[in-house]
Design a protein around this motif. Structure first.
Motif, PDB file in Angstrom:
ATOM      1  N   ALA A  97       0.828  -1.220   0.000  1.00 50.26           N
ATOM      2  CA  ALA A  97       0.000   0.000   0.000  1.00 50.26           C
ATOM      3  C   ALA A  97       0.857   1.262   0.000  1.00 50.26           C
ATOM      4  N   GLU A  98       1.990   1.226   0.680  1.00 52.04           N
ATOM      5  CA  GLU A  98       2.889   2.391   0.725  1.00 52.04           C
ATOM      6  C   GLU A  98       3.421   2.695  -0.677  1.00 52.04           C
ATOM      7  N   ASN A  99       3.835   1.668  -1.386  1.00 54.91           N
ATOM      8  CA  ASN A  99       4.343   1.849  -2.743  1.00 54.91           C
ATOM      9  C   ASN A  99       3.252   2.349  -3.684  1.00 54.91           C
ATOM     10  N   LEU A 100       2.061   1.777  -3.569  1.00 59.96           N
ATOM     11  CA  LEU A 100       0.940   2.214  -4.415  1.00 59.96           C
ATOM     12  C   LEU A 100       0.603   3.682  -4.158  1.00 59.96           C
ATOM     13  N   THR A 101       0.699   4.111  -2.909  1.00 61.47           N
ATOM     14  CA  THR A 101       0.433   5.505  -2.564  1.00 61.47           C
ATOM     15  C   THR A 101       1.487   6.418  -3.179  1.00 61.47           C
ATOM     16  N   ARG A 102       2.745   6.016  -3.071  1.00 62.91           N
ATOM     17  CA  ARG A 102       3.832   6.807  -3.687  1.00 62.91           C
ATOM     18  C   ARG A 102       3.635   6.893  -5.200  1.00 62.91           C
ATOM     19  N   TRP A 103       3.261   5.770  -5.808  1.00 62.02           N
ATOM     20  CA  TRP A 103       3.049   5.723  -7.255  1.00 62.02           C
ATOM     21  C   TRP A 103       1.911   6.655  -7.653  1.00 62.02           C
ATOM     22  N   GLY A 104       0.804   6.583  -6.932  1.00 62.51           N
ATOM     23  CA  GLY A 104      -0.327   7.464  -7.219  1.00 62.51           C
ATOM     24  C   GLY A 104       0.050   8.931  -7.057  1.00 62.51           C
ATOM     25  N   GLY A 105       0.812   9.252  -6.007  1.00 61.92           N
ATOM     26  CA  GLY A 105       1.259  10.628  -5.794  1.00 61.92           C
ATOM     27  C   GLY A 105       2.181  11.110  -6.896  1.00 61.92           C
ATOM     28  N   LEU A 155      -5.881   1.626  -1.254  1.00 58.98           N
ATOM     29  CA  LEU A 155      -6.932   1.579  -0.234  1.00 58.98           C
ATOM     30  C   LEU A 155      -7.638   0.224  -0.183  1.00 58.98           C
ATOM     31  N   GLN A 156      -7.570  -0.538  -1.262  1.00 54.99           N
ATOM     32  CA  GLN A 156      -8.090  -1.908  -1.215  1.00 54.99           C
ATOM     33  C   GLN A 156      -7.203  -2.757  -0.309  1.00 54.99           C
ATOM     34  N   VAL A 157      -5.899  -2.476  -0.353  1.00 49.31           N
ATOM     35  CA  VAL A 157      -4.950  -3.204   0.487  1.00 49.31           C
ATOM     36  C   VAL A 157      -5.079  -2.743   1.946  1.00 49.31           C
ATOM     37  N   ASN A 158      -5.170  -1.424   2.144  1.00 50.31           N
ATOM     38  CA  ASN A 158      -5.261  -0.851   3.491  1.00 50.31           C
ATOM     39  C   ASN A 158      -6.270   0.301   3.475  1.00 50.31           C
TER      40      ASN A 158
END
Length: 201
Positions: free
Chosen positions: A32-40, A69-72
């Motif tokens: 989820a942390e990586n997905l958030t960074r990618w989205g940002g 957000l699906q992950v966390n």
């Protein structure tokens, strides 16, 4: 020239962040942390583009943040970043009814981020600004700004074109501030994730 160099540095930084996130995703799609960074990073990159490319990057950003957000579902920074991405998307929408729905959804994500981390001033400020966004969008529409309108046209007068340019500049200024906040947040997140380990004792 200094501003141009700063913009180039930001572009290169977020392009690198996007590539690193893409590579990390291949190894672990449930980070989820990586997905958030990618989205940002995708949201930041959208600032450097206009028209369809800008819209495409914002949609990709939203998809990555929703995946995070699906992950966390309680990941406060992903909630906040998704609120910003939706706000950007709403400002690019010329249909005021559709924009209102998107702004409403963004506000819900900002509220969730505040609920998850009530002491975060940035989240609270974003929630306050989200309440004003539909009015600002409506004012842009009243002034004749149409984000989907084609540039040019022989029937448009120079005065009308100048007015649209000013409205467009205002919209991109607003988007710029939203995306700058996301960028700072993403940069801090990247810096935290790449901190060298403490020296052995």
């Amino acid at each position: 020239m200094e501003m141009a160099q700063t913009d180039l540095d930001r572009l290169l930084f977020f392009e690198q962040a996007r590539k690193l996130s893409e590579a990390a995703y291949a190894k672990n799609p449930l980070d989820a942390e990586n997905l958030t960074r990618w989205g940002g990073a995708l949201l930041e990159l959208s600032q450097f583009h206009n028209g369809p490319e800008c819209t495409k990057l914002i949609k990709e950003s939203i998809a990555k943040l929703e995946e995070a957000l699906q992950v966390n579902p309680r990941k406060h920074d992903a909630l906040w970043c998704l609120g910003n991405a939706l706000t950007s998307q709403a400002f690019l929408t010329s249909d005021t009814d559709v924009a209102k729905l998107i702004f409403s959804k963004a506000t819900q994500y900002f509220q969730q981020a505040v609920n998850e981390e009530p002491g975060n001033e940035l989240y609270f400020k974003s929630l306050e600004m989200a309440a004003k966004a539909p009015e600002l969008h409506l004012e842009l529409q009243r002034q004749g700004f149409n984000p989907q309108a084609a540039v040019g046209g022989s029937s448009a007068s120079n005065v009308k074109a100048s007015r649209k340019k000013k409205d467009s500049d205002l919209k991109y200024d607003i988007l710029g501030w939203v995306i700058l906040a996301v960028g700072i947040f993403a940069w801090v997140g990247m810096a935290k994730s790449h901190v060298p380990p403490p020296p052995p004792r």
